[in-house]
Design a protein around this motif. Structure first.
Motif, PDB file in Angstrom:
ATOM      1  N   VAL A  48      -0.581  14.501   2.047  1.00 38.64           N
ATOM      2  CA  VAL A  48      -0.266  13.306   2.833  1.00 38.64           C
ATOM      3  C   VAL A  48      -0.516  12.131   1.888  1.00 38.64           C
ATOM      4  O   VAL A  48      -1.513  12.100   1.172  1.00 38.64           O
ATOM      5  N   ARG A  49       0.438  11.216   1.847  1.00 37.28           N
ATOM      6  CA  ARG A  49       0.340  10.124   0.881  1.00 37.28           C
ATOM      7  C   ARG A  49       1.095   8.911   1.429  1.00 37.28           C
ATOM      8  O   ARG A  49       1.744   8.984   2.462  1.00 37.28           O
ATOM      9  N   GLY A  50       0.991   7.792   0.678  1.00 36.43           N
ATOM     10  CA  GLY A  50       1.550   6.539   1.185  1.00 36.43           C
ATOM     11  C   GLY A  50       0.445   5.864   1.969  1.00 36.43           C
ATOM     12  O   GLY A  50      -0.201   6.488   2.830  1.00 36.43           O
ATOM     13  N   ALA A  51       0.220   4.577   1.666  1.00 41.46           N
ATOM     14  CA  ALA A  51      -0.977   3.905   2.178  1.00 41.46           C
ATOM     15  C   ALA A  51      -1.147   4.012   3.703  1.00 41.46           C
ATOM     16  O   ALA A  51      -2.206   4.436   4.182  1.00 41.46           O
ATOM     17  N   PRO A  52      -0.140   3.641   4.514  1.00 43.41           N
ATOM     18  CA  PRO A  52      -0.377   3.708   5.965  1.00 43.41           C
ATOM     19  C   PRO A  52      -0.606   5.147   6.461  1.00 43.41           C
ATOM     20  O   PRO A  52      -1.473   5.372   7.316  1.00 43.41           O
ATOM     21  N   SER A  90     -11.803  10.108  -1.206  1.00 46.99           N
ATOM     22  CA  SER A  90     -10.618  10.923  -1.524  1.00 46.99           C
ATOM     23  C   SER A  90      -9.647  10.215  -2.457  1.00 46.99           C
ATOM     24  O   SER A  90      -9.112  10.813  -3.378  1.00 46.99           O
ATOM     25  N   ARG A  91      -9.398   8.925  -2.224  1.00 39.23           N
ATOM     26  CA  ARG A  91      -8.520   8.133  -3.109  1.00 39.23           C
ATOM     27  C   ARG A  91      -8.995   6.673  -3.052  1.00 39.23           C
ATOM     28  O   ARG A  91      -9.341   6.191  -1.977  1.00 39.23           O
ATOM     29  N   PRO A  92      -8.925   5.964  -4.181  1.00 41.83           N
ATOM     30  CA  PRO A  92      -9.559   4.633  -4.193  1.00 41.83           C
ATOM     31  C   PRO A  92      -8.671   3.415  -3.926  1.00 41.83           C
ATOM     32  O   PRO A  92      -9.186   2.352  -3.618  1.00 41.83           O
ATOM     33  N   GLY A 170       8.505   3.799   8.361  1.00 44.72           N
ATOM     34  CA  GLY A 170       8.292   3.330   7.003  1.00 44.72           C
ATOM     35  C   GLY A 170       8.049   1.849   6.947  1.00 44.72           C
ATOM     36  O   GLY A 170       8.008   1.157   7.970  1.00 44.72           O
ATOM     37  N   THR A 171       7.903   1.352   5.705  1.00 46.02           N
ATOM     38  CA  THR A 171       7.727  -0.092   5.505  1.00 46.02           C
ATOM     39  C   THR A 171       8.990  -0.613   4.804  1.00 46.02           C
ATOM     40  O   THR A 171       9.902  -1.094   5.461  1.00 46.02           O
ATOM     41  N   ALA A 172       9.062  -0.454   3.477  1.00 45.46           N
ATOM     42  CA  ALA A 172      10.261  -0.915   2.755  1.00 45.46           C
ATOM     43  C   ALA A 172      11.510  -0.211   3.289  1.00 45.46           C
ATOM     44  O   ALA A 172      12.540  -0.846   3.535  1.00 45.46           O
ATOM     45  N   LEU A 197       7.214  11.823  -8.944  1.00 48.20           N
ATOM     46  CA  LEU A 197       8.596  11.834  -8.427  1.00 48.20           C
ATOM     47  C   LEU A 197       8.727  11.567  -6.928  1.00 48.20           C
ATOM     48  O   LEU A 197       9.592  12.148  -6.260  1.00 48.20           O
ATOM     49  N   GLN A 198       7.900  10.658  -6.414  1.00 45.99           N
ATOM     50  CA  GLN A 198       8.017  10.334  -4.980  1.00 45.99           C
ATOM     51  C   GLN A 198       9.398   9.762  -4.658  1.00 45.99           C
ATOM     52  O   GLN A 198       9.921   9.961  -3.563  1.00 45.99           O
ATOM     53  N   GLY A 199       9.999   9.031  -5.621  1.00 43.88           N
ATOM     54  CA  GLY A 199      11.328   8.460  -5.378  1.00 43.88           C
ATOM     55  C   GLY A 199      12.395   9.534  -5.327  1.00 43.88           C
ATOM     56  O   GLY A 199      13.253   9.542  -4.433  1.00 43.88           O
ATOM     57  N   GLY A 237       6.951  -0.942  -1.036  1.00 44.53           N
ATOM     58  CA  GLY A 237       5.756  -1.040  -0.205  1.00 44.53           C
ATOM     59  C   GLY A 237       4.594  -1.534  -1.053  1.00 44.53           C
ATOM     60  O   GLY A 237       4.791  -2.049  -2.162  1.00 44.53           O
ATOM     61  N   ALA A 238       3.381  -1.372  -0.548  1.00 46.65           N
ATOM     62  CA  ALA A 238       2.172  -1.738  -1.305  1.00 46.65           C
ATOM     63  C   ALA A 238       1.009  -0.884  -0.816  1.00 46.65           C
ATOM     64  O   ALA A 238       1.033  -0.359   0.301  1.00 46.65           O
ATOM     65  N   ASP A 239       0.018  -0.766  -1.672  1.00 48.66           N
ATOM     66  CA  ASP A 239      -1.201  -0.005  -1.330  1.00 48.66           C
ATOM     67  C   ASP A 239      -2.396  -0.883  -1.041  1.00 48.66           C
ATOM     68  O   ASP A 239      -3.325  -0.483  -0.354  1.00 48.66           O
ATOM     69  N   ARG A 240      -2.396  -2.069  -1.650  1.00 48.63           N
ATOM     70  CA  ARG A 240      -3.469  -3.037  -1.361  1.00 48.63           C
ATOM     71  C   ARG A 240      -2.978  -4.405  -1.818  1.00 48.63           C
ATOM     72  O   ARG A 240      -2.475  -4.550  -2.941  1.00 48.63           O
ATOM     73  N   ALA A 248      -0.874  -4.302  -5.234  1.00 52.49           N
ATOM     74  CA  ALA A 248      -0.890  -3.026  -5.955  1.00 52.49           C
ATOM     75  C   ALA A 248       0.109  -2.089  -5.289  1.00 52.49           C
ATOM     76  O   ALA A 248       0.185  -2.008  -4.064  1.00 52.49           O
ATOM     77  N   ASN A 249       0.880  -1.419  -6.108  1.00 49.65           N
ATOM     78  CA  ASN A 249       1.787  -0.380  -5.594  1.00 49.65           C
ATOM     79  C   ASN A 249       1.938   0.670  -6.691  1.00 49.65           C
ATOM     80  O   ASN A 249       1.345   0.549  -7.770  1.00 49.65           O
ATOM     81  N   LYS A 250       2.709   1.690  -6.415  1.00 53.74           N
ATOM     82  CA  LYS A 250       2.880   2.805  -7.347  1.00 53.74           C
ATOM     83  C   LYS A 250       3.157   2.328  -8.770  1.00 53.74           C
ATOM     84  O   LYS A 250       3.919   1.382  -8.961  1.00 53.74           O
ATOM     85  N   ILE A 251       2.568   3.000  -9.734  1.00 53.80           N
ATOM     86  CA  ILE A 251       2.758   2.658 -11.133  1.00 53.80           C
ATOM     87  C   ILE A 251       4.266   2.511 -11.436  1.00 53.80           C
ATOM     88  O   ILE A 251       5.065   3.363 -11.034  1.00 53.80           O
TER      89      ILE A 251
HETATM   90  O1  MRU Z   1       0.418   7.922  -4.741  1.00 53.59           O
HETATM   91  P1  MRU Z   1       1.172   7.637  -3.481  1.00 53.59           P
HETATM   92  O2  MRU Z   1       2.394   8.482  -3.326  1.00 53.59           O
HETATM   93  O3  MRU Z   1       0.270   7.674  -2.263  1.00 53.59           O
HETATM   94  O4  MRU Z   1       1.658   6.124  -3.631  1.00 53.59           O
HETATM   95  C1  MRU Z   1       2.369   5.541  -2.587  1.00 53.59           C
HETATM   96  C2  MRU Z   1       2.896   4.215  -2.897  1.00 53.59           C
HETATM   97  O5  MRU Z   1       2.646   3.644  -3.931  1.00 53.59           O
HETATM   98  C3  MRU Z   1       3.695   3.545  -1.816  1.00 53.59           C
HETATM   99  O6  MRU Z   1       4.677   2.734  -2.366  1.00 53.59           O
HETATM  100  C4  MRU Z   1       2.747   2.704  -0.959  1.00 53.59           C
HETATM  101  O7  MRU Z   1       1.690   3.463  -0.480  1.00 53.59           O
HETATM  102  C5  MRU Z   1       3.440   2.059   0.179  1.00 53.59           C
HETATM  103  S1  MRU Z   1       3.856   3.209   1.414  1.00 53.59           S
HETATM  104  C6  MRU Z   1       4.471   2.420   2.764  1.00 53.59           C
END
Ligand code: MRU
Length: 348
Positions: A48-52, A90-92, A170-172, A197-199, A237-240, A248-251
């Motif tokens: 499970v991944r993605g900030a929300p 679990s993740r920072p 989703g967000t974006a 490869l999330q994209g 999207g963004a993570d913080r 902050a968002n995915k590298i």
């Molecule tokens: O490492 P991930 O796959 O959890 O990273 C996710 C992202 O960077 C997303 O773009 C971000 O969480 C926004 S999700 C609505």
């Protein structure tokens, strides 16, 4: 219907069902988290991944922690506190994780005077409310985000900010799905998003499932496609997000934002208020997760670099607010974000 990324099955004695995102796009299979350890593992491994989505999944942790029999609510509260502390490791980077755990911790403390049965029920009700709110926030963000999308646009996105990254649409990508429902003719370019490869695996899977016209790009192709004049909007999207709008968002997002600025393409970030960390002044304070080098040198179990090759693997980067055209939240739009505008946006 968007896929159910996070779902609670059953009553207080139930379990958390998650789409196992490590298996997509080839298989749509689920993992059932029935223990705190399994949930921690699911978040850490990006099942499970993605900030929300991480936040919503973690919210059910205290529900699972409180399932073990106990005579006194005090013992359950101690277990909940312990579970929250553990899940927080679990993740920072995605602040939604800490936001959700703190909300659940506060709910548990508030209800410490109830019987064990009523305490368990109250935790489940709160986690379910958090999930419902996330679904609703996605819908609202989709509506605000779609106002940036005009017919005929090419839209570039990075990573996955769709239904798989949230409990809702989703967000974006909610902006994209909403624009499509409004019958706007659009084309989405999805960066493949190395190393995991999330994209390619997730965003393309979602877009194709919803029949959104889309093209996959290797990350290093974005500049060329922008130069060809085929990208009119970047949306991620963004993570913080810090108090000054640094996000902050995915590298790789920072690089895309620099490219967008050079090509005069608007860069829009779509994220719920649970992704804001107003306790930090700027993006410099955002902790960036560093993952194992094996994700770069041996992705998906296949070695792509010489044995022993050294690799660096930051999972996120920070886009400075100067490069962001607008941040969309469930409350509306922050144009040209800075500290004053972020503050004004959240003023009650
Ligand atoms: O490492 P991930 O796959 O959890 O990273 C996710 C992202 O960077 C997303 O773009 C971000 O969480 C926004 S999700 C609505």
């Amino acid at each position: 219907m968007p896929v159910k990324t996070v779902e609670w099955r059953g009553g207080v004695d139930g379990f958390l069902r998650l789409v196992d995102q490590t298996r997509l796009p080839t298989e749509l299979v689920y993992v059932d988290a029935k223990s705190i350890e399994r949930l921690w593992h699911a978040i850490q491994r990006l099942e499970v991944r993605g900030a929300p989505a991480i936040g919503v999944a973690a919210a059910f942790g205290p529900v699972i922690a409180a399932q073990k029999p106990a005579v006194e609510t005090r013992a359950l509260l101690a277990r909940v506190e312990k579970a929250c502390n553990y899940l927080a490791t679990s993740r920072p980077t995605a602040v939604n994780l800490f936001w959700a755990l703190e909300r659940m911790r506060a709910e548990a403390r508030r209800n410490a005077g109830l019987s064990p049965a009523a305490f368990r029920k109250s935790l489940l009700a709160e986690a379910k409310a958090l999930l419902r709110e996330d679904v609703d926030m996605c819908r609202r963000m989709g509506r605000f985000g779609a106002t940036f999308i005009k017919g005929g646009m090419g839209i570039l996105t990075h990573c996955n900010a769709g239904a798989l990254a949230t409990a809702g649409m989703g967000t974006a990508l909610a902006s994209v799905f909403t624009a499509r429902r409004q019958k706007k003719r659009i084309h989405v370019f999805s960066d493949e998003t190395r190393p995991l490869l999330q994209g390619a695996r997730l965003t393309m899977w979602e877009l194709m499932r919803e029949r959104v016209p889309c093209t996959l790009l290797c990350d290093n192709m974005a500049a060329q496609v922008m130069k060809e004049g085929r990208v009119h909007l970047v949306v991620t999207g963004a993570d913080r997000i810090a108090a000054n709008g640094d996000a902050a968002n995915k590298i790789g997002t920072y690089g895309v934002a620099v490219l967008a600025k050079y090509h005069r393409i608007p860069m829009v970030i779509v994220a719920p208020s649970s992704t804001f960390d107003l306790s930090i002044a700027s993006g410099r304070e955002i902790p960036i997760e560093e993952r194992g080098a094996h994700e770069v040198v041996e992705p998906f179990g296949r070695r792509t670099a010489p044995a022993g090759a050294h690799a660096y693997c930051p999972a996120f980067d920070v886009t400075p607010h100067e490069l962001i055209t607008a941040i969309v939240t469930e409350r509306g739009i922050i144009r040209a974000p800075n500290a004053a505008r972020v503050r004004a946006h959240f003023r009650p």
